[in-house]
Motif scaffolding. Structure first.
Motif, mmCIF file in Angstrom:
data_model
loop_
_atom_site.group_PDB
_atom_site.id
_atom_site.type_symbol
_atom_site.label_atom_id
_atom_site.label_comp_id
_atom_site.label_asym_id
_atom_site.label_seq_id
_atom_site.Cartn_x
_atom_site.Cartn_y
_atom_site.Cartn_z
ATOM 1 N N ARG A 153 0.842 -1.192 0.000
ATOM 2 C CA ARG A 153 0.000 0.000 0.000
ATOM 3 C C ARG A 153 0.884 1.250 0.000
ATOM 4 O O ARG A 153 2.076 1.186 0.296
ATOM 5 N N PRO A 171 -7.493 -0.500 3.150
ATOM 6 C CA PRO A 171 -7.899 -0.085 1.796
ATOM 7 C C PRO A 171 -7.566 1.378 1.554
ATOM 8 O O PRO A 171 -7.542 2.181 2.498
ATOM 9 N N GLU A 172 -7.303 1.725 0.291
ATOM 10 C CA GLU A 172 -6.954 3.112 -0.053
ATOM 11 C C GLU A 172 -7.815 3.577 -1.224
ATOM 12 O O GLU A 172 -7.314 3.970 -2.279
ATOM 13 N N LEU A 173 -9.116 3.525 -1.026
ATOM 14 C CA LEU A 173 -10.050 3.947 -2.061
ATOM 15 C C LEU A 173 -10.033 5.465 -2.190
ATOM 16 O O LEU A 173 -9.930 6.188 -1.197
ATOM 17 N N TRP A 174 -10.154 5.946 -3.422
ATOM 18 C CA TRP A 174 -10.260 7.375 -3.715
ATOM 19 C C TRP A 174 -9.094 8.179 -3.132
ATOM 20 O O TRP A 174 -9.262 9.336 -2.708
#
Length: 308
Positions: A153, A171-174
Motif C-alpha cells: 500500500r 484499503p486506499e479507495l479514492w
C-alpha cells in the motif's frame, strides 16, 4: 474571438500527474504525523523522492529530517553524493550505522561466500526509528520493482516490532489514506508507488534531478558472479576462480557494493539511459540485486521482518 481549440489545457502530463500524487501524499503525511523522516540512500528513487518533497514545501525548508542506513559497504560515490545533497539543501541527516551496531554486538556479521549486510540493516533501521520516535517513514520503493512490493500500500502499516503483514493492510479507495496507529507502531509511506523505472528516468530528464555518477556508464573493474557484474572494491573479495575484467558499466539500482551488480552500458547521458530503460524487459532489482535472489520470496520475507 478565441475558439475552443485556443483555450488553455489544464490536463497534466503523466509525469506531472505522478508528481502531483506524490506531493499530495507527502503533504498529507506532514500534516497528519508528528515525526516523519525520509529515507535517503543516495539512489535514484530517493533522489527523486527528495526532489519532489522539496517541491512540496518550497520555498520553505524540508520540515523533517532524512535518514540513511549506512551498512559500511556503500560505494564511495554514494556517500559523497549523499553528503553533497545534505549540504546543498541544508538537510538534517540521521545516520543509522550498521558498523556501530556490529561493534556493539547488536547484530552479527553474515558469513560465507557472497554474504552481504543487507539483512542486518533491518534491526538497525528499526532501532533508529524507535530511538528518534519516527511515526512515518518515507521510502522510495515502487510497485513495479518486485512482486512483494507490488502488494504494498502507499500507507503501509507496521506493528510495534516494525513488521509488515500483507494480509493486515488498509484499503486506499479514492486516494484516502489511513494513518491511524498506536504508540510504538509506525507507517511506511511510498509516494512513488505508482511510478515505473522509465517514469523515474523521464522525470529525472525533465526536472534535471541530480544523481550519483554510478548511474552512468564508466570504466570499472568487475567480476562475473551469479549472472551479474560485481564491481571490484575493498568490500568484495575476488575468488581464485574469478577473473577481473575492465568493462564499460553502469548501475540500474544502488545498494551494498557486495550485492549490487552493474550492467554493461555505453549510456553516459540521461537521454541515453532513458532509451536503454525503455528497451529493457527485466526490472532493475531482478537484474542486479543479489539479495533478491536468496529465495523466491526473499524480498517478502525481509519486508515481514521490517525491511524497506
Amino acid at each position: 474571438m478565441p475558439t475552443q481549440t485556443d483555450a488553455p489545457s489544464y490536463r497534466l502530463s503523466h509525469l506531472r500527474a505522478l508528481e502531483a500524487e506524490a506531493i499530495h501524499i507527502i503533504r498529507e503525511v506532514a500534516a497528519e504525523f508528528e515525526r516523519p523522516v525520509l529515507l535517503f540512500s543516495g539512489g535514484k528513487d530517493s533522489a527523486v523522492m527528495l526532489h519532489v518533497a522539496r517541491k512540496a514545501f518550497w520555498p520553505c525548508p524540508l520540515p523533517f529530517p532524512v535518514m540513511h542506513v549506512d551498512t559500511g559497504h556503500n560505494f564511495d560515490e554514494v556517500i559523497a553524493f549523499r553528503d553533497e545533497e545534505v549540504e546543498r539543501h541544508g538537510l538534517r541527516l540521521v545516520v543509522a550505522s550498521v558498523p556501530d551496531a556490529l561493534a556493539a554486538g547488536k547484530v552479527t556479521e553474515p558469513a560465507g561466500a557472497g554474504a552481504t549486510r543487507n539483512r542486518i540493516q533491518t534491526p538497525v533501521l528499526l532501532e533508529a526509528i524507535e530511538e528518534h520516535g519516527f511515526d512515518a517513514v518515507f521510502g522510495g520503493a515502487r510497485r513495479d520493482e518486485e512482486k512483494a512490493r507490488a502488494k504494498e500500500r502507499v500507507f503501509s502499516f507496521r506493528d510495534e516490532f516494525g513488521q509488515w503483514d500483507p494480509k493486515n493492510q488498509r484499503p486506499e479507495l479514492w486516494s484516502l489514506y489511513n494513518g491511524r496507529h498506536h504508540k510504538g507502531e509506525h507507517i511506511r509511506v511510498f509516494p512513488l508507488s505508482n511510478w515505473t523505472e522509465l517514469d523515474i528516468w523521464q522525470y529525472i530528464a525533465e526536472d534535471d534531478v541530480r544523481l550519483s555518477s554510478l548511474y552512468f556508464a564508466h570504466q570499472r573493474e568487475v567480476v562475473a558472479r551469479d549472472g551479474m557484474w560485481i564491481a571490484v572494491s575493498r568490500h568484495v573479495t575476488v575468488g581464485d576462480d574469478e577473473v577481473v575484467e575492465t568493462r564499460s558499466v553502469r548501475f540500474r539500482t544502488i545498494g551494498d557494493a557486495t550485492g549490487t551488480g552493474a550492467v554493461e552500458s555505453t549510456a553516459t547521458t540521461v537521454e541515453e539511459v532513458v532509451a536503454e530503460v525503455a528497451a529493457t524487459r527485466i526490472t532493475e532489482r531482478g537484474a542486479t540485486r543479489a539479495d533478491d535472489r536468496i529465495s523466491e520470496a526473499g524480498m517478502e520475507d525481509r519486508k515481514k521482518e521490517g525491511y524497506f
